[in-house]
Design a protein around this motif. Structure first.
Motif, PDB file in Angstrom:
ATOM      1  N   SER A 194      33.116  33.378  55.825  1.00 58.49           N
ATOM      2  CA  SER A 194      34.571  33.365  55.812  1.00 58.49           C
ATOM      3  C   SER A 194      35.040  32.299  54.832  1.00 58.49           C
ATOM      4  N   THR A 241      39.622  37.025  52.467  1.00 54.21           N
ATOM      5  CA  THR A 241      39.220  36.022  53.457  1.00 54.21           C
ATOM      6  C   THR A 241      37.714  35.952  53.668  1.00 54.21           C
ATOM      7  N   ARG A 314      33.808  48.679  54.174  1.00 46.26           N
ATOM      8  CA  ARG A 314      35.215  48.309  54.368  1.00 46.26           C
ATOM      9  C   ARG A 314      36.087  49.556  54.378  1.00 46.26           C
ATOM     10  N   ASN A 348      35.789  39.652  61.116  1.00 50.26           N
ATOM     11  CA  ASN A 348      36.438  39.275  59.851  1.00 50.26           C
ATOM     12  C   ASN A 348      36.440  40.431  58.857  1.00 50.26           C
ATOM     13  N   ASN A 352      39.669  42.232  57.361  1.00 49.72           N
ATOM     14  CA  ASN A 352      39.805  42.208  55.910  1.00 49.72           C
ATOM     15  C   ASN A 352      40.376  43.515  55.370  1.00 49.72           C
TER      16      ASN A 352
END
Length: 360
Positions: A194, A241, A314, A348, A352
């Motif tokens: 991170s 991030t 992602r 995270n 994201n």
């Protein structure tokens, strides 16, 4: 292959027409480029050239989609101002706290099991993933795609649709293979921190995890092919991030190879599966608890002399019939892994991508 520049309004019209005709299509932007490309496949199958298509493969190799096209449309991002007209998916979004959506117990139990297997020398690394499901009311595909483009210029941004599998959208940071003639380019991308918490402090765990991917790719190329191997300098890839370690790898073949053969044998790499490959796959299929489908699969444009494929990371699947979004994230587990830290990494990663989604 014919490339045709198109304005944004006509592009939207084509997308809407393809969707209502249940015809597959894909919008994508390559990393660091300023063009959005559009491939679409007609149900009448009047495709003249069978060597030009957008290839999409699932993680388990069972589902392959090829979006053939005679004409590739594109728009230049620098020339356009995005319209305020939005493609929306009406549904029933519930205002649920994000932390409540991420239920940790089962995933953490899986991570602990994997670490026990690693300590017993069953494998050195494994990538384990999870899925969360979010109901929604109005989700703006077009505006979300636009936000991903401007938020992650160093990623492969994609929005694709197939009647059997629905909408998928994402921003992948990882090149699988880019092949042309006797040249191959790939990257070892593994190790995540991170940027908000660690300020580029890489631990032994991330460095070792990354090294496993480098060794797998270079060993594979040297074992099966004759040529010149070049390993670039490891750098930090920042994605909002979170950040990854990334090492470019290039290979010049003495004899032109079969790129499909390379794809078949190199995939899946330890960045999305584990090492050794077979034992990692067996563990994932037995214990992960859900079907990854196209998450951690691969996709990209292919023609007669080029293949450029990225890993589907992602990303999210938009399930219009169930009125929900499926979000995916995974973490690479080694002997140095901490269960809570690995869980936080997946959280995270989900945030994201989810933070760029536009709802109403």
């Amino acid at each position: 292959m014919k490339f045709i520049e198109i304005n944004i309004i006509n592009l939207y019209k084509k997308i809407i027409k393809k969707y209502y005709n249940n015809e597959s299509f894909v919008l994508f932007k390559k990393p660091y480029e300023n063009k959005i490309y559009f491939y679409s496949c007609s149900n009448n199958r009047k495709i003249k050239i069978k060597e030009n298509f957008f290839l999409i493969g699932s993680f388990n190799h069972k589902n392959i989609i090829k979006i053939y096209t005679n004409e590739i449309y594109f728009i230049d991002i620098k020339k356009i101002i995005f319209s305020k007209k939005l493609i929306t998916i009406p549904s029933s979004f519930l205002d649920i706290s994000f932390s409540h959506l991420i239920y940790s117990y089962e995933y953490k139990k899986l991570l602990k099991k994997a670490i026990r297997f690693i300590k017993n020398n069953y494998f050195k690394k494994i990538v384990l993933s999870r899925i969360i499901k979010i109901p929604f009311q109005n989700f703006y595909l077009k505006k979300t795609f636009q936000k991903l483009i401007f938020s992650y210029p160093n990623s492969f941004i994609s929005l694709w649709y197939d009647f059997s599998y629905g909408f998928w959208i994402g921003a992948s940071p990882e090149l699988l293979i880019k092949c042309n003639n006797k040249k191959l380019k790939t990257v070892a991308l593994a190790g995540t921190i991170s940027t908000l918490e660690n300020k580029n402090k890489w631990t032994k765990k991330e460095i070792e995890e990354h090294k496993i991917v480098i060794e797998y790719i270079t060993t594979f190329l040297k074992k099966y092919y004759s040529g010149i191997l070049s390993i670039g300098k490891t750098k930090i890839l920042n994605l909002g991030t979170i950040a990854h370690l990334e090492t470019p790898i290039n290979f010049s073949f003495f004899k032109k190879p079969n790129f499909y053969e390379i794809l078949e044998n190199i995939y899946p790499t330890p960045s999305i599966c584990g090492y050794p490959k077979k034992k990692s796959l067996d563990f994932i299929q037995k214990y992960e608890g859900y079907n990854r489908n196209f998450y951690t699969g691969y996709f990209g444009p292919v023609d007669k002399i080029n293949m450029e494929l990225y890993l589907n990371l992602r990303c999210a699947r938009i399930k219009m019939d169930k009125k929900e979004i499926n979000l995916y994230a995974g973490s690479g587990i080694t002997i140095h892994s901490n269960v809570d830290q690995e869980y936080l990494e997946t959280e995270n990663k989900i945030k994201n991508i989810f933070s760029k989604f536009i709802f109403n």
